[in-house]
Design a protein around this motif. Sequence first.
Motif, short mmCIF file in Angstrom:
data_model
loop_
_atom_site.label_atom_id
_atom_site.label_comp_id
_atom_site.label_asym_id
_atom_site.label_seq_id
_atom_site.Cartn_x
_atom_site.Cartn_y
_atom_site.Cartn_z
N VAL B 161 0.84 -1.20 0.00
CA VAL B 161 0.00 0.00 0.00
C VAL B 161 0.88 1.25 0.00
CG1 VAL B 161 -0.32 0.16 2.51
CG2 VAL B 161 -2.03 1.10 1.00
N LEU B 162 2.06 1.21 0.63
CA LEU B 162 2.94 2.38 0.63
C LEU B 162 3.46 2.64 -0.78
CD1 LEU B 162 4.98 2.04 3.94
CD2 LEU B 162 2.81 3.19 3.51
N ASN B 164 1.83 1.80 -3.47
CA ASN B 164 0.69 2.32 -4.20
C ASN B 164 0.47 3.80 -3.93
OD1 ASN B 164 -0.11 0.17 -5.75
ND2 ASN B 164 -1.49 -0.68 -4.21
N VAL B 165 0.69 4.22 -2.68
CA VAL B 165 0.59 5.65 -2.38
C VAL B 165 1.57 6.42 -3.26
CG1 VAL B 165 1.04 7.43 -0.64
CG2 VAL B 165 -0.21 5.37 0.00
N ARG B 167 2.88 5.49 -6.12
CA ARG B 167 2.47 5.46 -7.53
C ARG B 167 1.32 6.42 -7.78
NH1 ARG B 167 0.83 -0.23 -9.07
NH2 ARG B 167 0.60 0.73 -11.12
N SER B 168 0.39 6.50 -6.80
CA SER B 168 -0.76 7.38 -7.01
C SER B 168 -0.32 8.84 -7.04
CB SER B 168 -1.84 7.15 -5.95
OG SER B 168 -1.52 7.83 -4.75
#
Lengths: 288, 261
Positions: B161-162, B164-165, B167-168
């Motif tokens: 999730v980190l 993904n943060v 990448r977002s």
Amino acid sequence: MGGTMPSNPSVGSDSAGAATQPLLVVDDIYKQFETAEGPVVAVDHVSFDVAPGEFLSVIGPSGCGKSTLFNIMGGLLDGYDGHIKVAGETLRGPHASVGMIFQEESTFPWRTVVDNVAFPLEIAGMAKAERLDRARHFVELVGLDGFERRYPSELSGGMRQRVSMARTLASEPKILLMDEPFAALDEQTRLLLGDKVLQIQQDLKQTTLLITHNLTEAVQLSDRILVMTYRPGRMKRMVEIKLPRPRSSEIVGSDAFGHYVAQIWNDLREEASKGLKDDEARRGGTRR
Amino acid sequence: MAAQSHGGNRFIWQQAVPVLFGIACLFAVVVLLEILIRFGFINRFIVPTPLDIVGSFGRIIVDEHVGSRFLLTFGEALGATALLTVFGISFGVLLHRVRLIRLATETWIAAVASAPLVLMYPLFLVIFGRSALTIIMMGFVSALPPVILKTLEGLSSTRPVLINVGRSFKLTPSQLYWKILFPAALPTIFVGVRLGMIFALINIVGVEFLINFGGLGQLVNELSERYDLPGTYAAICFVILVSVVFFIVTERIEKWLRPGA
Ligand SMILES: Nc1ncnc2c1ncn2[C@@H]1O[C@H](COP(=O)(O)OP(=O)(O)OP(=O)(O)O)[C@@H](O)[C@H]1O
Ligand SMILES: [Mg+2]
């Protein structure tokens, strides 16, 4: 079936002109995962769009493909059919106008609250003094002033989730996507944070798409609610919530609110029980 | 204000108690040893009494120049650790980035980690000569595997999730590495560096002993040949001091590089 819904988002206060140009278009999205037990369809031909300033919730039972849809809309997942348009542009990878708040805890444990919130500004190359100033504003917005210099390990779960929220808001996305941001919180904190989101949404006129499996939360916050079916995740119904704005958590007690909850619960119960039966059958199957 | 200073006091207390307890335990063991030896439960010709060891400190400091030997061994350990940090972490990153290399080498590296590489010292003598460089390289090579493996482990166990943060927020691949993967992996990497440092020190002192060259290892060798047992043990105390200093320093660096526990 997930046919095309007439897309007339009723954004209570906004001009009719804005409604003609949706900010987010989800067009016929289909996604399947290859697993050891064969392909699993996670999202099955879902289409809808979100107008500027609108608050749309997607609700559905666990495992119906909500997070998958969230990741697709955020540009983090590809290999799907259909397409997503953000402000008229077809999505290829993460988009600067889309901000994401994740289901799991996602603060950076090695950064203080204010440095967490300043993260997107740092990436954008903003000077230190300026970005800390801006970050402090968003820290205040989520009600964490006084905690700027703390590390996430010194905060409660709800406070950390607010840090993530402030961090995403600091990047000033045109569209805010949230995947069950309050799922891990207790009911009271959830309602209060819901208030916070409402207030922020009304202050910033933030276009928001909230994914949830909490009915109260969805009705409290949304202009429209998309109800999804259990696997494969299809669109079951789009419900327009015509409750007056500005709202607060007090609205939860009203008759109109109860009416909406009952109506959507009817749809959901059917899907949730399908999910349960499916799980039971599965367990029975493995036992043999 | 008052409450805060009270909290501060308690904080100091909480830090002081374990330290004091540790010192007390060490003292108790030393006293016990002294008693066991004095009453003949342990042969004093094999294990000198703690008092004799303490008594020999003055002699090895003045006559054997333990100070400069300490600095030499410390310097060699520092050199080896610096090499370890640079090359170990780089290899770890390479293994993390290139799947093929990882799959091809990970098992080998793990196997090398448990091999007694000290035995290769003749080869190193041939390559680098009878010099401090041989000793540093020996320490470096034998300590490399844990640093590589821990770096790899730290990077690959970064919570998705980190990433993904990151990448977002549209981070470039190198930003993703420096701003997210690296800080997330740092505690694990430091475990690797500390482990590597232990390996390196063991090998450095061991090779000094074996080739009778350089710092504390050579001193231990000489003193034991002369059957000066209190002196030998006193020299070993200085080896322990090297490791203690390294631990304290790496801990400080880690706190500074990655705050927030
Ligand atoms: N990477 C993947 N590989 C294989 N199957 C996956 C993967 N990700 C999700 N799935 C499957 O897709 C379906 C939908 O998953 P998803 O996480 O989108 O559900 P969800 O609606 O977010 O559930 P929850 O409310 O519990 O978070 C599930 O059946 C899941 O098993
Ligand atoms: Mg989910």
